[in-house]
Design an enzyme around this catalytic site. Sequence first.
Site, PDB file in Angstrom:
ATOM      1  N   GLU A  36      12.047   9.951  20.216  1.00 50.85           N
ATOM      2  CA  GLU A  36      12.572   8.804  20.006  1.00 50.85           C
ATOM      3  C   GLU A  36      13.339   7.977  19.032  1.00 50.85           C
ATOM      4  O   GLU A  36      13.041   7.670  17.567  1.00 50.85           O
ATOM      5  CB  GLU A  36      11.858   7.621  20.567  1.00 50.85           C
ATOM      6  CG  GLU A  36      12.103   6.113  20.901  1.00 50.85           C
ATOM      7  CD  GLU A  36      11.287   5.156  21.300  1.00 50.85           C
ATOM      8  OE1 GLU A  36      12.121   4.242  21.344  1.00 50.85           O
ATOM      9  OE2 GLU A  36      10.174   5.891  20.797  1.00 50.85           O
ATOM     10  N   ARG A 263      -3.011  13.196  16.761  1.00 52.47           N
ATOM     11  CA  ARG A 263      -2.244  13.032  15.779  1.00 52.47           C
ATOM     12  C   ARG A 263      -1.832  13.019  14.546  1.00 52.47           C
ATOM     13  O   ARG A 263      -3.836  13.336  14.151  1.00 52.47           O
ATOM     14  CB  ARG A 263      -1.576  12.356  16.120  1.00 52.47           C
ATOM     15  CG  ARG A 263      -2.820  10.489  15.788  1.00 52.47           C
ATOM     16  CD  ARG A 263      -1.656   9.355  16.153  1.00 52.47           C
ATOM     17  NE  ARG A 263      -0.904   8.865  15.484  1.00 52.47           N
ATOM     18  CZ  ARG A 263       0.116   8.140  15.765  1.00 52.47           C
ATOM     19  NH1 ARG A 263       0.256   9.061  16.632  1.00 52.47           N
ATOM     20  NH2 ARG A 263       1.147   8.118  14.728  1.00 52.47           N
ATOM     21  N   LYS A 273       6.682   4.353  12.953  1.00 53.97           N
ATOM     22  CA  LYS A 273       8.352   4.290  13.031  1.00 53.97           C
ATOM     23  C   LYS A 273       9.307   2.784  12.641  1.00 53.97           C
ATOM     24  O   LYS A 273       9.442   2.378  11.545  1.00 53.97           O
ATOM     25  CB  LYS A 273       9.166   4.579  13.973  1.00 53.97           C
ATOM     26  CG  LYS A 273       9.449   6.623  13.314  1.00 53.97           C
ATOM     27  CD  LYS A 273       9.996   7.255  14.889  1.00 53.97           C
ATOM     28  CE  LYS A 273       9.314   7.681  15.249  1.00 53.97           C
ATOM     29  NZ  LYS A 273      10.038   7.809  16.943  1.00 53.97           N
TER      30      LYS A 273
END
Length: 588
Positions: A36, A263, A273
Amino acid sequence: MSKTESSPSNFIRNIIEKDLEKNKNNSRVATRFPPEPNGYLHTGHAKSICLNFGIAAEHEGGICYLRFDDTNPSKEDIEYTEAIKSDVRWLGFNWGNRLRHASDYFEQLYNYAVQLIKKDKAYVCSLGADQIREYRGTLKAPGKESPYRTRSIEENLDLFVRMRAGEFEDGAHVLRAKIDMASPNLNMRDPVIYRIKHVSHHRTGDKWCIYPMYDFTHCLSDSIECITHSLCTLEYEDHRPLYDWFLDQLEVDCHPQQIEFARLNLSYTIMSKRKLLKIVENGVVSGWDDPRMPTISGMRRRGYTPEAIRNFCERIGVGKKESTVDIALLEYCIREDLNRWTPRVMGVIRPLKVVIDNYPEDLVEELDGPLHPEDADMGTRKLPFSRVIYIERDDFREEAPKKFYRLVPGREVRLRYAYYIKCVDLVKDEKTGAVIEVHCTYDPESRGGSSPDGRRVKGTIHWVSAAHSLKAEIRLYDRLFLKENPGDLPGDVPEAIPKAIITDDSAFMASLNPGSLETLKDSRVEPYLAAAKPESRYQFERIGYFCVDSKDSTEERLVFNRTVTLRDSWAKIQKNEAHKKKGRIKKN
Ligand code: ATP
Ligand code: MG
C-alpha cells in the site's frame, strides 16, 4: 531456474512443489508483492519481497507482479510509490512489465460489485459508520442485521449507480456483502465492500467517488492477474474465508490460493509504516531514509547491502509461528558481506596529534598498505607518512593498566604498516589539563611495521598523516530504540480488533534512544578516500564499516555513516548485564 542450494525449503515452497507435481494451475507459478503506497518499505516488506519475487524466480516461467494496493486515496502519495519501486529494484528484483495498480481494476471491480448485487449477494446499507460497528456485534455476541439488508435488487442497483455518480455525501451509504451476521468470524458479518469518498486519487483523479475496500479488491486483483499463490501475513488468516467467498460467488476463472506466513518482527525495531510515519513527522529522524530507520532506504543509506538483506531473509526462513528475530542476526549478515569485499582503510574518528620528534621535518614516505588482508587481488594503496600524524584519542592513555596494548608514556606501539613509535613526552592544555599533543620517537629500522631485532610490541594502532589526511564528518549510529520490544503491533489493526487491546500509541515513542546518533565533525581519513563516491563502503580498520553518505557528502567535506561496528559490542554488553542480573536475582 531450479531451486538453488542457498534456498532452504519452507512450507510455502513445499506447497508449491506439490501443486506443480499435480499440475495444478497448469504448472504455473505466479505471485505478487502488494504494497500500500502509504509509507516507505521496511525490513518486514523485504521479507515479503524476497519471498514473492524469490519464489517466482526459482521456477521456470514463474512471474511476480508489483501491485500497488492504492484503494485508499487519502493516505497515498506519489513519493511513496516511487520510493517503493526504487527499493524493490535496489533489493535486486525485477517486475519487468508486471507493474500494476489496484486502481487499474476499478472499472472491473465495479462490475464485479454489480454482479454481486444482481445475485442478491450485496446491498446498499444506509446505516452510519457507528451503527454499522454497533450492529456488527462482538466475538461473543452475534451481529444484528441491518434494516437495509432486505432492499430489492433493483433498489440496490439504482442506489449503487447513483453512489458512483456522486449523488451522495461521504458516509451516506456503503455497499455491503450479504453473508451472515451471525458468523463466528467477524469478517463475514456483511463486510463493507465500497464506500463513498469524495477525494481525488493520485492515478484516477476525480473519476471515482466510491472506492472498494481492501478485502474485496485484493482477492479480485489476485484473480485478474491469475496469481497462483497469494502470500500474506498471518493477520489475514481470518480474512481467508472472505477472500474465498468473493471469488466463489463471482465464479471467477482463476481462484488463487491464499497462504499466510508469520510476519517478520525484529528486536529493538518497530515495523509499521503508520508508526514509522509518526517518527518522521515528529522530526525524531531526518526522514524516511534516515540511516537509523528500519526502512529499506534507511538501511541502504546506512550502508547495508541488498545481498546481505536477501541473505538475512533466507536465513530467518518462512514459518507459521510469530516470533521476534534478534537484530544482531541482521547485523551479523551485514558484517559477513562487508567483511568479504570492502577495502580496508584508516580513519581516525577522534584525532589526537602525535609529533615524531626524530623524524625528518620535510620527509614524506609512501608506505604500502594492502586493501584486503585475504584478497591480494584487491592490491595496495599508498599511505603517506610524515612527522605529524593523528592517532585515535582512545588509543592513548597517560596512565593505563598493563593490558592496555596501545600508546602509553614510555611504552612502544606499532603504527599499522609504518613504524614502531615510543611515547616520550606530552603537551597538556593549561586550563583543562587534557593531553593535546603526544611526542614520540620512531625506530627507522622498523619500516613497514616489522621488528628490527626480534623486539616485540603487542599493540598495533591506526593513524593518518596530519598534512595528507582529509577532514571528514563521521556519523555514529546506534539502535533507534532502547527497548527490545518498543511496543509494536501489526500496522493495520483490523477494525474487528477491540480498540482496548491496542497499546497506547506513544508507547514506542517513549522508548526512543536519545543517543542514537553521535556526529563527529573533526575526524580524519587517509587520502585514498578522496575518490570515495557516495554509497561506497569501507572498513575503517579497528573501528567498523562505513559508507559515504549519499545525500550530504561532498568532495570538500566527506560524510561517512557507520554501517555497523566490527564486533558485536552490543551483544556483549547485554550478555554481561544479563549475567549481572542473574547474580542478583535468584531464579525461582
Ligand atoms: P505496515 O504495517 O507496515 O503498514 P502492511 O502489511 O500494512 O504493513 P502493506 O504495504 O500492506 O503493509 O504490505 C505489503 C506486503 O508486505 C503485504 O503482503 C504484507 O503482508 C507484507 N508485510 C508487511 N509487513 C510485513 C512483515 N513485518 N513481515 C513480512 N511481511 C510483511
Ligand atoms: Mg496495509
